[in-house]
Design an enzyme around this catalytic site. Sequence first.
Site, mmCIF file in Angstrom:
data_model
loop_
_atom_site.group_PDB
_atom_site.id
_atom_site.type_symbol
_atom_site.label_atom_id
_atom_site.label_comp_id
_atom_site.label_asym_id
_atom_site.label_seq_id
_atom_site.Cartn_x
_atom_site.Cartn_y
_atom_site.Cartn_z
ATOM 1 N N ASN A 173 1.230 -1.413 -0.273
ATOM 2 C CA ASN A 173 0.002 0.212 -0.131
ATOM 3 C C ASN A 173 1.156 1.117 0.147
ATOM 4 O OD1 ASN A 173 -1.514 2.051 0.960
ATOM 5 N ND2 ASN A 173 -3.088 1.427 1.866
ATOM 6 N N GLU B 113 -11.695 -9.440 2.723
ATOM 7 C CA GLU B 113 -10.144 -8.650 3.315
ATOM 8 C C GLU B 113 -10.289 -8.763 4.765
ATOM 9 O OE1 GLU B 113 -7.747 -5.682 1.834
ATOM 10 O OE2 GLU B 113 -6.768 -5.221 3.433
ATOM 11 N N GLU C 250 -8.337 0.433 -2.740
ATOM 12 C CA GLU C 250 -9.305 0.617 -1.664
ATOM 13 C C GLU C 250 -10.415 1.627 -2.023
ATOM 14 O OE1 GLU C 250 -7.575 0.613 2.171
ATOM 15 O OE2 GLU C 250 -6.347 -0.684 1.638
ATOM 16 N N ARG D 247 3.677 18.872 0.768
ATOM 17 C CA ARG D 247 4.215 20.312 0.127
ATOM 18 C C ARG D 247 3.601 21.285 -0.693
ATOM 19 N NH1 ARG D 247 9.516 21.935 2.173
ATOM 20 N NH2 ARG D 247 9.828 21.622 3.766
ATOM 21 N N THR E 87 -8.440 3.097 8.192
ATOM 22 C CA THR E 87 -9.463 2.490 8.577
ATOM 23 C C THR E 87 -9.161 2.022 9.748
ATOM 24 O OG1 THR E 87 -9.157 2.420 6.449
ATOM 25 C CG2 THR E 87 -10.675 0.711 6.818
ATOM 26 N N HIS F 259 -3.742 -4.870 7.129
ATOM 27 C CA HIS F 259 -3.716 -3.912 8.864
ATOM 28 C C HIS F 259 -2.713 -4.136 10.162
ATOM 29 C CE1 HIS F 259 -6.012 0.339 8.799
ATOM 30 N NE2 HIS F 259 -5.385 0.290 10.236
ATOM 31 N N GLY F 260 -2.022 -3.239 10.115
ATOM 32 C CA GLY F 260 -1.053 -3.155 11.028
ATOM 33 C C GLY F 260 0.411 -4.535 11.087
ATOM 34 N N HIS G 45 2.354 1.369 5.997
ATOM 35 C CA HIS G 45 2.795 2.012 6.508
ATOM 36 C C HIS G 45 4.376 1.280 6.883
ATOM 37 C CE1 HIS G 45 3.938 3.469 11.037
ATOM 38 N NE2 HIS G 45 2.809 5.240 9.998
ATOM 39 N N ARG H 30 -7.342 12.476 -0.087
ATOM 40 C CA ARG H 30 -5.848 13.437 0.771
ATOM 41 C C ARG H 30 -4.736 12.682 1.214
ATOM 42 N NH1 ARG H 30 -7.052 9.692 7.005
ATOM 43 N NH2 ARG H 30 -9.272 11.151 6.395
ATOM 44 N N HIS H 31 -4.651 11.578 0.140
ATOM 45 C CA HIS H 31 -3.416 11.294 -0.023
ATOM 46 C C HIS H 31 -3.788 11.521 -1.315
ATOM 47 C CE1 HIS H 31 -5.502 7.672 0.786
ATOM 48 N NE2 HIS H 31 -4.770 7.679 2.067
ATOM 49 N N ASP I 17 -0.525 4.691 -0.333
ATOM 50 C CA ASP I 17 -0.731 5.318 0.112
ATOM 51 C C ASP I 17 -0.028 6.159 0.899
ATOM 52 O OD1 ASP I 17 -3.306 4.607 -0.797
ATOM 53 O OD2 ASP I 17 -3.968 3.663 1.001
ATOM 54 N N HIS I 18 0.672 6.367 1.677
ATOM 55 C CA HIS I 18 1.756 7.469 2.526
ATOM 56 C C HIS I 18 3.211 8.032 1.599
ATOM 57 C CE1 HIS I 18 0.358 6.593 6.352
ATOM 58 N NE2 HIS I 18 0.694 5.014 6.183
ATOM 59 N N ARG J 167 -9.551 7.918 -1.477
ATOM 60 C CA ARG J 167 -10.327 8.370 -0.359
ATOM 61 C C ARG J 167 -11.317 9.792 -0.650
ATOM 62 N NH1 ARG J 167 -10.257 7.843 5.312
ATOM 63 N NH2 ARG J 167 -8.756 5.891 5.969
ATOM 64 N N HIS K 13 -5.907 3.633 -1.864
ATOM 65 C CA HIS K 13 -7.137 3.976 -0.821
ATOM 66 C C HIS K 13 -7.559 5.582 -1.985
ATOM 67 C CE1 HIS K 13 -9.601 4.497 2.211
ATOM 68 N NE2 HIS K 13 -10.316 4.201 1.751
HETATM 69 N N1 PXP Z 1 -5.819 -2.974 5.112
HETATM 70 C C1 PXP Z 1 -6.399 -1.968 4.580
HETATM 71 C C2 PXP Z 1 -8.219 -2.076 3.398
HETATM 72 C C3 PXP Z 1 -6.096 -0.643 4.786
HETATM 73 O O1 PXP Z 1 -7.133 0.260 4.904
HETATM 74 C C4 PXP Z 1 -5.247 -0.327 4.898
HETATM 75 C C5 PXP Z 1 -4.417 0.897 5.736
HETATM 76 O O2 PXP Z 1 -4.520 1.567 4.702
HETATM 77 C C6 PXP Z 1 -4.032 -1.508 4.933
HETATM 78 C C7 PXP Z 1 -4.237 -2.883 4.648
HETATM 79 C C8 PXP Z 1 -2.549 -1.365 5.438
HETATM 80 O O3 PXP Z 1 -2.661 -0.902 6.271
HETATM 81 P P1 PXP Z 1 -1.352 -0.368 7.330
HETATM 82 O O4 PXP Z 1 -0.598 0.726 6.315
HETATM 83 O O5 PXP Z 1 -1.202 -0.690 8.305
HETATM 84 O O6 PXP Z 1 0.112 -1.469 6.907
#
Ligand code: PXP
Length: 238
Positions: free
Chosen positions: A6, A150, A69, A17, A100, A190-191, A213, A48-49, A8-9, A44, A42
């Site tokens: 992912n 998922e 997403e 900036r 999320t 997630h996480g 992340h 935002r990203h 997004d970050h 959104r 994602h």
């Molecule tokens: N899966 C989904 C559905 C998410 O919303 C996210 C966070 O954007 C992730 C996976 C990835 O999570 P993480 O950034 O904590 O690895």
Amino acid sequence: MKFSLNIDHVATLRNARGEKHPNPVTFALLAEKFGVDGIVVHLREDRRHINDSDVFLLKELLTTKLDLEMAATDEIITIACEVKPELATIVPEKRRELTTEGGLNVVDNLETLRNAINRLHSANIPVSLFIEPEINQIDAASSINTDFIEIHTGIFANSKSEDEMYDEMEKIRLAVKHAKKLQLGVNAGHGLDYLNIKEFRQIEGIDEVSIGHAVIARSVFFGLEEAIHTMRNLIKNG
Ligand code: PXP
């Protein structure tokens, strides 16, 4: 267990900036070169990203696959039907959340989600629903013809003790078994990070993990190639 990244970050950093750098599309192409199985973004409602033009460019340039997403809103479904990602993962979305916060309540939102899935399917887009590892949510997801689920791994990732972690892993194991019986594809995310993946990888039957992340954060210190190779190696060998 496949590994999708992912990104997004990376877009968050670019937008901080209002500049063009770092470019998330270039980053995604490098990530593919370094061995990820797919890219997740994602789109959104508040952009935002990741933004619309990122998504269209990613779809054009990626050689692996794009997992988009998205919330089940009319606007985003219309965009998804145009983009035609390889997978659309429907997630709950709240405007003020940092990320999320949990799985969809499929049981209580059956009609909205059924309509979203039907629209995406009519554009030939496979669909995944992001849910908690709960049997009633899996049954509801299957009843409206999702292709994948998922599993939300946030509770596993944030568990405060080993007991809590192993309890949640057991719940996830049962959920995966149940979903497989219903012939659903099973992703998870997630996480997940460089520590907890060692336990998580032992759960059988998960097709793909989606991680953002932890890998982006590690790439700041050691570079993207190292961050991807280390995660790939942990997923494969523990
Ligand atoms: N899966 C989904 C559905 C998410 O919303 C996210 C966070 O954007 C992730 C996976 C990835 O999570 P993480 O950034 O904590 O690895």
